[in-house]
Motif scaffolding. Structure first.
Motif, PDB file in Angstrom:
ATOM      1  N   GLU A   1     -28.648 -41.396 -14.767  1.00 50.10           N
ATOM      2  CA  GLU A   1     -28.062 -42.035 -13.580  1.00 50.10           C
ATOM      3  C   GLU A   1     -29.100 -42.856 -12.822  1.00 50.10           C
ATOM      4  O   GLU A   1     -30.257 -42.460 -12.686  1.00 50.10           O
TER       5      GLU A   1
ATOM      6  N   THR B   1     -26.630 -45.636 -16.036  1.00 50.43           N
ATOM      7  CA  THR B   1     -25.934 -46.326 -14.955  1.00 50.43           C
ATOM      8  C   THR B   1     -26.935 -47.105 -14.115  1.00 50.43           C
ATOM      9  O   THR B   1     -28.091 -46.703 -13.971  1.00 50.43           O
TER      10      THR B   1
ATOM     11  N   LEU C   1     -23.887 -48.918 -17.892  1.00 49.80           N
ATOM     12  CA  LEU C   1     -22.696 -48.988 -17.050  1.00 49.80           C
ATOM     13  C   LEU C   1     -23.115 -49.546 -15.699  1.00 49.80           C
ATOM     14  O   LEU C   1     -23.878 -48.913 -14.961  1.00 49.80           O
TER      15      LEU C   1
ATOM     16  N   ALA D   1     -19.259 -41.859 -15.543  1.00 47.86           N
ATOM     17  CA  ALA D   1     -20.272 -41.216 -16.376  1.00 47.86           C
ATOM     18  C   ALA D   1     -19.970 -39.733 -16.555  1.00 47.86           C
ATOM     19  O   ALA D   1     -20.163 -39.167 -17.644  1.00 47.86           O
TER      20      ALA D   1
ATOM     21  N   LYS E   1     -19.439 -45.442 -10.786  1.00 52.70           N
ATOM     22  CA  LYS E   1     -20.276 -45.272 -11.983  1.00 52.70           C
ATOM     23  C   LYS E   1     -20.498 -43.794 -12.302  1.00 52.70           C
ATOM     24  O   LYS E   1     -20.362 -43.376 -13.447  1.00 52.70           O
TER      25      LYS E   1
END
Length: 224
Positions: A88, A120, A45, A57, A53
């Motif tokens: 992340e 992400t 992403l 998420a 994001k």
């Protein structure tokens, strides 16, 4: 009038699906995550800082029961039980051999268990500067969903949410005023809201268009 002391109070962002504003800038990314069935069970992403994001998420994690970890913490954690996972800021570990190796092992661990992996990042993997060849090839082959720059409606919704996260009530007129004057980016919206929050606390005034004009160095207007 004496100015008040401004304390850096914690901000509690609302990250539920009902708080995620859908617009043409993010609807394709949301649809890709909702559809599932990603190639090899993984998805990147992508989007600039503050693009939503983490929020998106968290929406996916809430729907799937996924565990969410920050890439910077990955070396401190053992391999989890196989299941949906969010990593992340995966691009931030580039050049850290230990962290790159840990994400590589996590990637293979989840792939073997047919467990979905969402990562992400700010940009595509070709721009990360990864040094582990096996991880580099796997990340560059990962399907992507991208959050696009915000349109007016999305930028207004983001500003409104940022104020709400700080428990600040503002008028629609102020939101529209801000959208016309700040740079068209989530980072600019976040910086403007933070500056207005700090100024309102320090001066003991509500957040109005007049205060915004003073803080953002624009021509003064009547209060909104």
């Amino acid at each position: 009038m004496p100015r008040q002391l401004a304390f850096d109070l914690p901000v509690r962002p609302a990250l539920g699906r009902e708080d995620f504003f859908v617009s043409p800038a993010n609807e394709l990314a949301l649809a890709a995550l909702d559809a599932g069935g990603w190639p090899q069970g993984k998805m990147l992403l992508l989007g600039p800082e503050g693009a939503g994001k983490s929020h998106l998420a968290q929406v996916w994690a809430g729907d799937t029961g996924a565990q969410v970890i920050a890439a910077r913490d990955i070396t401190a954690l053992p391999l989890p039980e196989p299941g949906p996972m969010v990593v992340e800021d995966a691009d931030r570990i580039a050049g850290d051999r230990e962290a790159e190796t840990a994400i590589f092992h996590l990637h293979n661990h989840l792939l073997a268990a047919d467990a979905p992996l969402l990562l992400t990042a700010r940009r595509g993997a070709t721009h990360w500067g990864l040094t582990l060849p096996d991880l580099k090839s796997r990340m560059e082959a990962t399907a992507t969903a991208e959050l696009m720059p915000p349109d007016d409606a999305l930028l207004a919704a983001v500003c409104l949410k940022l104020f709400a996260d700080r428990q600040l009530q503002v008028t629609p007129a102020l939101i529209q005023w801000l959208v016309r004057r700040i740079d068209r980016s989530f980072a600019a919206a976040r910086a403007a809201v933070a500056a207005l929050d700090a100024a309102a606390l320090q001066r003991g005034r509500p957040v109005t268009r007049a205060l915004a004009a003073e803080v953002l160095d624009t021509a003064p207007h009547d209060d909104a």
